[in-house]
Design a protein around this motif. Structure first.
Motif, PDB file in Angstrom:
ATOM      1  N   ARG A 170       0.841  -1.206   0.000  1.00 40.56           N
ATOM      2  CA  ARG A 170       0.000   0.000   0.000  1.00 40.56           C
ATOM      3  C   ARG A 170       0.864   1.238   0.000  1.00 40.56           C
TER       4      ARG A 170
ATOM      5  N   ARG B  60       4.006   0.588   2.257  1.00 40.95           N
ATOM      6  CA  ARG B  60       4.020  -0.241   3.468  1.00 40.95           C
ATOM      7  C   ARG B  60       3.435  -1.605   3.132  1.00 40.95           C
ATOM      8  N   TRP B  61       3.846  -2.592   3.901  1.00 48.40           N
ATOM      9  CA  TRP B  61       3.339  -3.958   3.755  1.00 48.40           C
ATOM     10  C   TRP B  61       2.090  -4.119   4.592  1.00 48.40           C
ATOM     11  N   GLU B  62       1.116  -4.830   4.062  1.00 52.21           N
ATOM     12  CA  GLU B  62      -0.086  -5.156   4.830  1.00 52.21           C
ATOM     13  C   GLU B  62      -0.343  -6.655   4.659  1.00 52.21           C
TER      14      GLU B  62
ATOM     15  N   ARG C 297      -2.382 -10.050   4.430  1.00 53.03           N
ATOM     16  CA  ARG C 297      -3.747 -10.326   3.959  1.00 53.03           C
ATOM     17  C   ARG C 297      -4.191 -11.708   4.396  1.00 53.03           C
TER      18      ARG C 297
END
Ligand SMILES: [Zn+2]
Length: 301
Positions: A289, A297-299, A301
């Motif tokens: 994102r 940034r990493w999200e 899932r």
């Protein structure tokens, strides 16, 4: 997670059925990343101080094609010894059978780059002779990793004369040895630059980790998934794209950072795109994102 096999996790992206299959984990006793960068905050570290890397192979069904990306399954723990300790989760055959497939159903194999943890299971033996495990499949391998256009192309220009107890020449010889039966059978395809291997599955050259390193976009129509190989080793590298292995020279690190920024921007522009990288803790699904502070940034899932 697929019925009965907790080491296979499937998701659908339009017409594409993507199964992330754990080949196991590798334990790195001497992680070669710059100490002044914050990668450790997102690494999994065991009680002996070793970094634990996942080992995620993707098996994709899309249209008439069955594509294996980074076949990381190793056959026994001796094969994994040396610089790495490893534990094995399952064989290629076990992962495939969970999906109702056998090795002969595989139409294509993609190797993101020429490091052994990404091609371990291309080789099999029959009657004590080496042969291709995926005997019907075209194998796509980055040309630059195969041909070694300059010293350091596969291991990094800052590495000195070796890594993992081996010279770079020995790394290239091992790559050629594993793929010799494949080359002999006319199943080796060296890839230069970007290429749509089959409809919906595209290789994008990034360099960085190795000169030939590629990432893979799986576009099932309507939604897509990216397999990043070793473009990322820790999620901290998403927010700080300048983190990289110390074996890389400054030009290689600059290429890694520039490629990451380009790939991250493309992924972040698609709110539905999901991402997996090889060494994430299984199953490793995430997305990238735009960050409020700029960058990405990493999200999970
Ligand atoms: Zn790797």
């Amino acid at each position: 997670v697929s019925a009965g096999n907790t080491q296979v996790a499937r998701r659908r992206f339009g017409a594409a059925d993507v199964a992330i299959c754990s080949a196991g984990r590798i334990f790195e006793a001497h992680p070669r990343f710059r100490a002044d960068r914050a990668w450790r905050t997102t690494a999994t570290i065991d009680d002996r101080g070793r970094v634990i890397h996942g080992l995620n192979t993707a098996i994709v069904k899309l249209g008439a094609n069955i594509v294996v990306i980074d076949p990381a399954f190793f056959q026994d723990e001796d094969e994994a010894s040396g610089f790495f300790d490893a534990d094995m989760a399952q064989t290629a055959e076990q992962a495939l059978s969970t999906l109702g497939l056998s090795a002969d159903d595989v139409t294509h194999v993609i190797v993101t780059h020429g490091h052994r943890d990404h091609y371990w299971s291309v080789l099999d033996t029959r009657d004590d002779l080496p042969c291709a495990r995926f005997g019907q499949a075209e194998h796509a391998v980055p040309a630059a990793d195969w041909l070694l256009p300059y010293p350091g192309a596969l291991l990094g220009t800052a590495v000195g004369d070796g890594f993992d107890g081996m010279t770079e020449g020995a790394f290239v010889t091992r790559l050629h040895t594993y793929f010799e039966p494949i080359r002999r059978d006319g199943l080796l395809r060296l890839i230069d630059g970007n290429c749509e291997l089959v409809p919906g599955i595209t290789l994008h050259h990034t360099g960085g980790e190795t000169e030939g390193h590629c990432v893979v976009r799986i576009d099932g129509g309507g939604s897509s998934c990216w397999y990043l190989g070793d473009l990322v080793h820790f999620t901290a590298e998403v927010s700080d794209p300048d983190i990289g292995p110390t074996r890389l020279g400054s030009q290689q690190l600059a290429q890694l950072s520039a490629s990451r920024k380009q790939v991250f921007a493309t992924i972040a522009s698609d709110p539905d795109a999901e991402v997996v990288y090889t060494h994430a803790a299984f199953p490793g699904w995430g997305s990238i994102r735009r960050a409020d502070v700029g960058g990405w940034r990493w999200e999970a899932r």
